[in-house]
Design a protein around this motif. Structure first.
Motif, PDB file in Angstrom:
ATOM      1  N   GLY A  11      -2.252   2.712 -13.519  1.00 45.29           N
ATOM      2  CA  GLY A  11      -2.141   3.358 -14.820  1.00 45.29           C
ATOM      3  C   GLY A  11      -0.910   2.782 -15.491  1.00 45.29           C
ATOM      4  N   SER A  12      -0.853   2.888 -16.803  1.00 43.98           N
ATOM      5  CA  SER A  12       0.313   2.342 -17.499  1.00 43.98           C
ATOM      6  C   SER A  12       1.515   3.247 -17.272  1.00 43.98           C
ATOM      7  CB  SER A  12       0.031   2.212 -18.994  1.00 43.98           C
ATOM      8  OG  SER A  12       0.333   3.422 -19.665  1.00 43.98           O
ATOM      9  N   THR A  13       2.660   2.791 -17.679  1.00 44.03           N
ATOM     10  CA  THR A  13       3.864   3.633 -17.612  1.00 44.03           C
ATOM     11  C   THR A  13       3.691   4.889 -18.460  1.00 44.03           C
ATOM     12  OG1 THR A  13       4.814   2.464 -19.499  1.00 44.03           O
ATOM     13  CG2 THR A  13       5.393   1.639 -17.304  1.00 44.03           C
ATOM     14  N   GLN A  14       2.725   4.861 -19.380  1.00 43.10           N
ATOM     15  CA  GLN A  14       2.486   5.997 -20.272  1.00 43.10           C
ATOM     16  C   GLN A  14       1.334   6.883 -19.801  1.00 43.10           C
ATOM     17  OE1 GLN A  14       4.723   6.477 -22.793  1.00 43.10           O
ATOM     18  NE2 GLN A  14       5.634   4.805 -21.599  1.00 43.10           N
ATOM     19  N   ALA A  15       0.754   6.568 -18.651  1.00 49.34           N
ATOM     20  CA  ALA A  15      -0.352   7.396 -18.136  1.00 49.34           C
ATOM     21  C   ALA A  15       0.143   8.821 -17.918  1.00 49.34           C
ATOM     22  CB  ALA A  15      -0.877   6.815 -16.831  1.00 49.34           C
ATOM     23  N   HIS A  16      -0.747   9.764 -18.090  1.00 48.87           N
ATOM     24  CA  HIS A  16      -0.380  11.168 -17.941  1.00 48.87           C
ATOM     25  C   HIS A  16       0.075  11.466 -16.512  1.00 48.87           C
ATOM     26  CE1 HIS A  16      -1.025  15.591 -17.787  1.00 48.87           C
ATOM     27  NE2 HIS A  16      -0.614  15.501 -19.033  1.00 48.87           N
ATOM     28  N   SER A  17       0.994  12.399 -16.388  1.00 49.92           N
ATOM     29  CA  SER A  17       1.545  12.751 -15.075  1.00 49.92           C
ATOM     30  C   SER A  17       0.475  13.239 -14.109  1.00 49.92           C
ATOM     31  CB  SER A  17       2.620  13.825 -15.235  1.00 49.92           C
ATOM     32  OG  SER A  17       2.078  14.976 -15.855  1.00 49.92           O
ATOM     33  N   SER A  18      -0.660  13.651 -14.638  1.00 49.97           N
ATOM     34  CA  SER A  18      -1.726  14.136 -13.752  1.00 49.97           C
ATOM     35  C   SER A  18      -2.288  13.020 -12.879  1.00 49.97           C
ATOM     36  CB  SER A  18      -2.856  14.775 -14.557  1.00 49.97           C
ATOM     37  OG  SER A  18      -3.369  13.861 -15.502  1.00 49.97           O
ATOM     38  N   LEU A  19      -2.055  11.760 -13.245  1.00 50.35           N
ATOM     39  CA  LEU A  19      -2.529  10.660 -12.399  1.00 50.35           C
ATOM     40  C   LEU A  19      -1.755  10.635 -11.080  1.00 50.35           C
ATOM     41  CD1 LEU A  19      -4.377   8.180 -12.053  1.00 50.35           C
ATOM     42  CD2 LEU A  19      -2.525   6.799 -13.022  1.00 50.35           C
ATOM     43  N   VAL A  20      -0.443  10.735 -11.187  1.00 47.59           N
ATOM     44  CA  VAL A  20       0.374  10.769  -9.971  1.00 47.59           C
ATOM     45  C   VAL A  20       0.068  12.029  -9.164  1.00 47.59           C
ATOM     46  CG1 VAL A  20       2.727  10.917  -9.070  1.00 47.59           C
ATOM     47  CG2 VAL A  20       2.201   9.323 -10.933  1.00 47.59           C
TER      48      VAL A  20
END
Lengths: 488, 488
Positions: B196-205
């Motif tokens: 995911g990009s550095t801007q991906a939503h925290s829900s990815l992590v």
């Protein structure tokens, strides 16, 4: 059901209702519900439709232009009601109740009107603080240990379902057992083991799958054939064996009221059996936990002081509209350690002060609605005495059913009645048992569900609706007797 | 706000409301909401309370005896309202809107009154079929690919939040990539990689943590500094490098409208870059996806035909009360393969026929409410033209704000406005930017949130409420100008 003509929708272009229109339609929606409830007794409990029947009554595309809200209400009657199995029906005895009360429905309505997000304290402080208070109230009312209250190291939170609560417990256990390694590097091939009886809810296996442990990580423990409760010696031996094999015991699921028969695992004995290995003890009292509002119905929670986490669902038997699954932990640090993420846009002074709870870190989701309002409304308008009367009524009705079963030689109880759940069968065998149940369900007279116990089919009759009367259970019993007679 | 005396609660012992009492209290609750909404413009947007203020207004224990529902309504005014940040306020511009409409609220109310569980088709067929139809309607309205419709191998489902949808996508990807091994034996040490990009939503992590992969499994891809969109060449190189190192690329998260700045990753380019490795393409359009009801606002979804899954939240900008996160997959077999569990008590003829969808297998939870009613009510009462007018109004207001920012030399736009989101800052620097925002928030006049872009602080102004007018954004802009002037 009410239907009024709407010659002038408040805003033909955008569909927004004016305040006057909202009041009018809102009152109509309330009246629709009251009328629907009044009609329940005359409706077949189980939907009488085939796959596709509902779907075929609906257009293939959304309308280009808005319709008045009255059209939605009319289609509820035309399209939806015939396709419903009526969970609020007084003769719905299948699964467990999803018991919704007027107070809860209005509480939830008010929450929708407020429309606040409680992901962190700062996004709407009252959402968090009312929830903390109400969970403390309920913990006290159920006789749960002090350690679960929000003024110590633990605390409570409303989850959507017990499945999510069990999953959250598993993630917390992983965090504690791995010292934080699991969240950083994953669960890897560490040989984690999760334990539950053969009667543990299916959400335990689902949680193990979702957490990356896999189905194989769940070791199923045998039960006592008579009580269907976990055989604690077998659990102990399994843990010893696993440790010897280099596996890592992680969590044990304790069923305080199993789905199948209401079996009660011995919490204290389970906790004692796994204590040497620091296994997380998760008590799943999804259905039966709320019965503890009655001091005489707390036996199944004996030993809960030793639990690391505990879940019970007010949305089953405690009159609170779905979803409202109340979950407590002894040590919230394990939970928030497992799940906290703090993106820049949620940074705020209150969080950094450490003085507040941010519920976003207590469950998988980020967004969360103000679900505490409905539970608050239930606890206040019924009062604990009202809730006790409700629980006692369910237990009394189940006792009455159990007496009827015992008095008819064609039937037999499969297990001792557990609170408001009665499990029984026809002595004539599995086929007769299933046929009798299906005949009653197909008639629409009542709705029951089945299970298997020690390999044999059984009928479950779970009381719990506030609408169910003695006449309802007796009518259901007569229908079962007639179905049994028709087979003879 | 309304308050009526209740001399005779309908049932002093149990707290159950009579039908007449439910109608009366229900109308009062509707009126409370209408009055609350009418009062919003005069309330401070952000709660003015300190930690503990709300809590201290509530008693330490639940009442023993029931109180009339009027007491709950009165305490909403006394205890709750002062502790709310008002997400429905016309000058709430923080985060993203949680935009609730009268139609959605009444739709959800009706769902509560029905109180049905839709965990499987058989437990209430209309719950499943109305949801399938409404998700098909919305897929068509957004211009999503045919493959996502329920009459093919894919289909849609309502999830609670986009976090859950992203987690579900990850579990589906694991199932597909592992050929079912993951659910059986766990994720092990297989070296799964998520992008995911550095801007991906925290829900990815969070999803990677919950799925047992750990934070380390998420490889963060740089963005173009100007657009904040994922640098697809960097993504490609990362995947090649990981494959070379023996790692297993699993899923790529495509932000179709990032939380921070509304950045739009190029779906087609991302899908093309990872195609050789069969990586699951998950498009997270939680906020911006619904804008595609307008044909002119679909550019950010170009290439969505290549996505394996897609999520957008009608509970953000599409007037549907939380929770309503709509999630589609191209191949539902991967999803249900990952999550299906069939305990005996849920076995039934319809499931075994294969003719129906059992939504229990589409998400982590088992129980589920009839959330489709509210979305159905919104789509029908607004019609697609009404929804388009609503979206266009938000975009127009944001354009107006962007023009005001550009015209004031003390301010500058940080990124190009994205649909209804404007990100800007004071040229005077981070401290001045944060101080200006905090001054406006503290005044209660409006509520904004912040982010950092390329290491520098920025203010986010997200339009989207149906209550917000041009006067509201201009009033907010004047407050920001005054705050900037006060610092000069």
């Amino acid at each position: 059901m009410p239907e009024e003509s709407t010659d002038q929708p408040s805003d033909a272009i955008t569909g927004h209702m004016s305040p006057e229109e909202f009041r009018r339609q809102g009152h109509a929606a309330i009246d629709w519900i009251a009328d629907y409830w009044a009609s329940l007794d005359d409706l077949p409990v189980r939907a009488q439709v085939a796959p596709g029947d509902v779907r075929h009554l609906l257009p293939a595309s959304a309308p280009e232009d808005g319709e008045p809200f009255d059209a939605v209400l009319a289609d509820l009657d035309r399209v939806v009601v015939p396709g419903l199995t009526h969970w609020q029906h007084p003769r719905f005895f299948a699964y467990f109740p999803a018991n919704s009360s007027p107070a809860a429905i209005l509480g939830d309505l008010l929450s929708s009107g407020i429309g606040a997000q409680g992901m962190i304290w700062a996004t709407s402080p009252a959402v968090t603080e009312v929830e903390q208070v109400v969970l403390d109230w309920l913990a006290e009312a159920l006789g749960l240990p002090e350690a679960f209250r929000s003024d110590g190291p633990g605390g409570g939170v409303i989850q959507d379902t017990a499945s999510t609560a069990t999953f959250t417990a598993l993630l917390s256990a992983l965090h504690r057992a791995s010292g934080g390694e699991a969240r950083r590097h994953g669960v890897g091939g560490a040989g984690w083991r999760v334990y539950g009886s053969t009667q543990a809810h299916s959400s335990l296996v689902k949680a193990a799958i979702m957490a990356g442990l896999g189905e194989d990580a769940v070791r199923t423990v045998a039960v006592d054939p008579a009580t269907q409760a976990m055989d604690v010696d077998t659990l102990h031996d399994a843990v010893v064996e696993d440790v010897g094999a280099g596996l890592r015991p992680l969590l044990v699921h304790v069923a305080a009221g199993s789905t199948s028969t209401g079996a009660m695992d011995d919490i204290a004995a389970v906790a004692e059996a796994v204590r040497p290995w620091g296994v997380w003890v998760h008590v799943d009292a999804a259905w039966a936990g709320v019965a503890a509002v009655c001091p005489e119905h707390r036996e199944h929670l004996a030993g809960v002081e030793a639990a690391d986490s505990f879940v019970t669902n007010p949305h089953k038997w405690l009159l609170t509209t779905f979803d409202c699954s109340t979950f407590w932990v002894r040590d919230r640090a394990a939970l928030t350690g497992a799940l906290s993420i703090l993106p820049e846009y949620l940074r705020n002074a209150a969080t950094e002060s450490g003085e507040v709870v941010d519920y976003r870190d207590w469950h998988p989701q980020l967004g969360r609605r103000f679900r505490a309002v409905k539970l608050w409304a239930v606890l206040r308008t019924y009062g604990l005495n009202g809730l006790r009367a409700h629980i006692r009524s369910g237990v009394d009705l189940a006792d009455h059913v159990a007496g009827l079963v015992a008095a008819d030689e064609r039937f037999e109880l499969v297990t001792e009645p557990a609170l408001s759940l009665v499990v029984f069968r026809l002595r004539a065998g599995d086929e007769a048992t299933m046929a009798a149940m299906e005949a009653v369900n197909a008639s629409g007279e009542a709705y029951l569900s089945h299970t298997t116990v020690e390999g044999r089919a059984a009928i479950r009759l779970a009381v719990g609706s506030w609408r169910t009367t003695r006449a309802d259970v007796e009518r259901t019993w007569r229908a079962l007797q007639e179905a049994a007679a028709a087979q003879a």
